[in-house]
Design an enzyme around this catalytic site. Structure first.
Site, PDB file in Angstrom:
ATOM      1  N   ARG A 297      -2.584  54.523 -41.271  1.00  0.00           N
ATOM      2  CA  ARG A 297      -1.358  53.740 -41.497  1.00  0.00           C
ATOM      3  C   ARG A 297      -0.482  53.862 -40.252  1.00  0.00           C
ATOM      4  O   ARG A 297      -0.027  54.959 -39.909  1.00  0.00           O
ATOM      5  CB  ARG A 297      -0.627  54.312 -42.709  1.00  0.00           C
ATOM      6  CG  ARG A 297       0.733  53.675 -43.042  1.00  0.00           C
ATOM      7  CD  ARG A 297       1.444  54.601 -43.993  1.00  0.00           C
ATOM      8  NE  ARG A 297       2.565  54.031 -44.700  1.00  0.00           N
ATOM      9  CZ  ARG A 297       3.822  54.143 -44.289  1.00  0.00           C
ATOM     10  NH1 ARG A 297       4.109  54.753 -43.144  1.00  0.00           N
ATOM     11  NH2 ARG A 297       4.805  53.654 -45.029  1.00  0.00           N
TER      12      ARG A 297
ATOM     13  N   HIS B 212      14.636  57.949 -50.075  1.00  0.00           N
ATOM     14  CA  HIS B 212      13.282  57.369 -50.084  1.00  0.00           C
ATOM     15  C   HIS B 212      12.206  58.383 -49.745  1.00  0.00           C
ATOM     16  O   HIS B 212      12.507  59.492 -49.307  1.00  0.00           O
ATOM     17  CB  HIS B 212      13.208  56.198 -49.103  1.00  0.00           C
ATOM     18  CG  HIS B 212      13.486  56.589 -47.676  1.00  0.00           C
ATOM     19  ND1 HIS B 212      14.755  56.633 -47.149  1.00  0.00           N
ATOM     20  CD2 HIS B 212      12.671  56.981 -46.671  1.00  0.00           C
ATOM     21  CE1 HIS B 212      14.706  57.023 -45.887  1.00  0.00           C
ATOM     22  NE2 HIS B 212      13.444  57.254 -45.566  1.00  0.00           N
TER      23      HIS B 212
END
Ligand SMILES: O=C(O)CCC(=O)C(=O)O
Ligand SMILES: [Fe+2]
Length: 313
Positions: free
Chosen positions: A292, A282
């Site tokens: 974030r 990933h």
């Protein structure tokens, strides 16, 4: 005009009429030779348009065929799972069999962690990062080791009196409760014996912005396998603490699969759990704007990598 004259004019041998017809014919011939836009040009334009439309169509299709939104920010997911075949990464760890994944893959849930817990953890993260952050785009705060990004380095918040009262016992309590819930869900979802599964390190809050990377620690966007990056990991969990498309843009999490990538859009309280082997390669898309926040809590089957309670030692 007499009928006789009219008849003569209409007769095929009438030289006036013949002249007129010849002139029309020759005009038609000229038209064929020199049309305003030649048929070749028209065909060329048509083929060019078809080509451009084809390129647009296939590049759009390509994206949608090779990428699915596994978890959109706009939805609330009770439980969504995607099984993948376990990689051979676990084969050399037969002695840990009772805890190793029986099922490999990913599970996302937006309802295991309450909005209050997520809000409290977000507050905790913001408090921590108000004391220090990385010069580059990615800062971390590891509640176990005490590491906090500071410029291009890290400081240990547990060794410096300046940070001694940064977190309250309540802060640690919410972290521990969340960790316990995730631990039992992971053991149930992936078939690990709960008593043989342990929290491991690193376990950290992350804050990512669009600032350019200054050190290798800021480069979070490279495709990787957690089990290779962190030797101890068998299961990874990510609890998102901010909303994709609202408080930040970019920053989607992407599983790279053989035929079709699967994207998770972060949202406050969204929990993603997955087996840490190479079946779950990933990366994180670069954050384009905003902040974030996320919390990584990881688990191991190997007791020697187990961590005790988090908090000041
Ligand atoms: O923050 C995320 O979504 C994932 C980060 C990650 O892949 C990692 O820290 O290994
Ligand atoms: Fe990762």
């Amino acid at each position: 005009m007499s009928t006789a004259v009219r008849r003569k004019r209409n007769s095929p041998n009438n030289p006036v009429k013949k002249e007129k017809e010849d002139s029309i014919l020759s005009k038609k011939k000229n038209d064929v030779k020199e049309p305003l836009v030649s048929w070749r040009k028209l065909l060329g334009r048509f083929l060019f348009t078809v080509l451009i439309l084809g390129v647009i169509f296939f590049s759009t299709m390509h994206k949608s065929v090779n990428e699915i939104i596994f978890a959109s920010q706009r939805e609330t997911i009770d439980r969504r799972s995607h099984r993948v075949n376990c990689s051979p990464d676990y084969d050399k760890e037969k002695h840990l069999a009772s805890c190793l994944p029986k099922i490999c893959g990913r599970v996302v849930t937006d309802t295991l962690i309450t909005p209050e817990e997520a809000q409290q953890l977000l507050k905790l993260a913001k408090k921590g990062f108000s004391y220090g952050e990385s010069d580059g785009g990615a800062s971390i705060l590891d509640l176990y080791s005490g590491a906090l990004s500071m410029g291009r380095k890290f400081v240990n918040i547990y060794k410096n009196p300046e940070y001694a009262n940064m977190f309250t016992e309540d802060d640690f309590k919410v972290y521990r409760n969340v960790k316990t819930k995730i631990q039992s869900t992971i053991s149930m979802e992936f078939g690990a014996m709960p008593n043989d599964l342990y929290p491991t390190q690193p376990t950290f809050f992350s804050r990512i912005t669009s600032k350019a990377a200054k050190t290798i620690h800021d480069e979070y966007w490279h495709p990787h396998v957690d089990k290779e990056t962190y030797e101890s990991f068998h299961y990874t969990s990510l609890l998102y603490l901010s909303n994709y498309g609202v408080t930040f843009s970019g920053g989607q999490f992407v599983f790279i699969d053989k035929n079709i990538n699967a994207t998770i859009e972060p949202k406050l309280g969204r929990l993603s759990m997955f087996t840490s082997g190479s079946e779950n390669l990933h990366y994180v898309e670069k954050v384009v704007s905003g902040e974030r926040f996320a919390l990584t809590i990881s688990f191991t089957c190997d007791k020697k990598f187990a961590i005790k309670q988090i908090g000041p030692k």
